[in-house]
Design an enzyme around this catalytic site. Structure first.
Site, PDB file in Angstrom:
ATOM      1  N   ASP A   1       0.863  -1.173   0.000  1.00  0.00           N
ATOM      2  CA  ASP A   1       0.000   0.000   0.000  1.00  0.00           C
ATOM      3  C   ASP A   1       0.907   1.233   0.000  1.00  0.00           C
ATOM      4  O   ASP A   1       2.112   1.122   0.272  1.00  0.00           O
ATOM      5  CB  ASP A   1      -0.884  -0.041   1.244  1.00  0.00           C
ATOM      6  CG  ASP A   1      -1.748   1.192   1.395  1.00  0.00           C
ATOM      7  OD1 ASP A   1      -2.262   1.690   0.368  1.00  0.00           O
ATOM      8  OD2 ASP A   1      -1.893   1.676   2.536  1.00  0.00           O
TER       9      ASP A   1
ATOM     10  N   ASP B   1      -2.109  -0.700   5.624  1.00  0.00           N
ATOM     11  CA  ASP B   1      -2.548  -0.146   6.908  1.00  0.00           C
ATOM     12  C   ASP B   1      -4.034   0.191   6.948  1.00  0.00           C
ATOM     13  O   ASP B   1      -4.559   0.559   7.994  1.00  0.00           O
ATOM     14  CB  ASP B   1      -1.763   1.138   7.204  1.00  0.00           C
ATOM     15  CG  ASP B   1      -2.280   2.326   6.402  1.00  0.00           C
ATOM     16  OD1 ASP B   1      -2.386   2.203   5.158  1.00  0.00           O
ATOM     17  OD2 ASP B   1      -2.595   3.358   7.008  1.00  0.00           O
TER      18      ASP B   1
END
Length: 342
Positions: A110, A302
């Site tokens: 990410d 996250d």
């Protein structure tokens, strides 16, 4: 595909560096905890009435804020129990290495909150020189992809590494490196945009949201090509309900779009069945790993949107998902938990 021909010591060193830097380099949130709202419960709330829908959105906005934890036992997870179920990725590193022996490691990362810190201005979410150097080294050893909710072009401008795979707009805009390490160097790079028909609608909604939310101080609307992000990180909490109502007033006219929740951001996306998990599967297929067991995917993220990818890994029974988070979360799938350190 990038071949990993390194000896085990190099392979181990590079993977260790990647995990250590990504889970350790983020600035910890304020010293409070984190709660999450069940996605199923949220969807049920959205179906009740307009008022209930608005309340559900505001509750979800609160849940995305790391500063919004309550000390009551009913809202807080037991830290010790959570750590037992989701141990530190760094502490489990040797087990990860053992599980990956003899297999091609494939890295999925990410961007916001993983490769870069979460910042008030999303246009300034720059990754550090150390992080960029680490990602470059990882990509030399393993096929590496950035999977982000951001527009692919914006993520590329942040990362500036041509050797990576990029999946922007939550995987709705995928592009392989221009030059690939295989025998057919002249072939067209992999490109995939499953929501192209929604582009005019997304542009239209973006313009409406910019106009509608301009009365809410701190609100920022970002056009991520195949989705629209409404950031409320700089909006006072007392204005969240107003902002949610503004978003709802626009979205109700577009039944082919849906609302999802990220960290201090409301995401408006097409209703197609596509997310970061689907993007992960598409990239694995593009790399030739659709129906084999000799590869080892590692996904580090996250955000709630990364949970779709964690779930894919769990369902496949392959690889590891690593959550970059300081506090326990309720709705997670097959992740390794790590407290960020600074």
């Amino acid at each position: 595909m990038v071949a990993a021909q390194n000896v085990i010591t190099d392979r181990k060193s590079v993977l260790s560096m990647a995990i250590t830097v990504t889970v350790s380099a983020q600035k910890p949130p304020a010293p409070h905890g984190y709660i999450s709202i069940s996605r199923k419960k949220l969807l049920q709330n959205l179906e009740i009435s307009a008022g209930a829908r608005l309340n559900a959105w505001v509750d979800s906005m609160r849940a995305s804020s790391p500063t919004h934890i309550k000390s009551t036992p009913s809202l807080a997870y037991d830290q010790g129990s959570w750590n037992l179920q989701h141990p530190s990725a760094l502490e489990m590193f040797e087990q990860i290495i053992d599980a990956s022996k003899g297999k091609q490691i494939v890295m999925f990362l990410d961007y916001d909150g993983t490769l870069s810190p979460i910042v008030e201005d999303p246009d300034r979410a720059f990754m550090s020189k150390k992080m960029r150097k680490t990602v470059r080294k990882v990509a030399k050893c393993f096929p590496t992809a950035i999977v982000s909710g951001r527009c692919r072009d914006k993520v590329y401008k942040f990362v500036k590494l041509a050797e990576l795979y990029y999946a922007g707009s939550h995987g709705m805009d995928i592009k392989a490196p221009e030059k690939r390490s295989n025998s057919n160097r002249d072939s067209e790079p992999v490109r995939f945009q499953p929501a192209s028909e929604f582009l005019p609608m997304i542009d239209e909604v973006y313009k409406q949201l910019v106009d509608t939310t301009k009365s809410t101080p701190g609100a920022k609307v970002e056009n991520n090509k195949f989705c629209v992000s409404v950031h409320f990180r700089c909006v006072e909490e007392k204005k969240w309900s107003e902002l949610a109502q503004q978003v709802r007033s626009v979205l109700k006219e577009y039944p082919k779009l849906r609302l999802t929740q990220g960290r201090k951001v409301l995401e408006i996306r097409p209703t197609i069945k596509w997310d970061k998990g689907k993007a992960l599967e598409f990239l694995l297929e593009s790399l030739g790993y659709a129906n084999c067991n000799d590869f080892f995917p590692v996904y580090i993220g996250d955000d709630r949107t990364d949970e779709d990818a964690f779930k894919i890994l769990r369902d496949r029974g392959q690889g590891f998902g690593i959550l970059v988070s300081k506090f326990p979360r309720k709705q997670v799938h097959h992740i390794l938990y790590k407290n960020p350190m600074r």
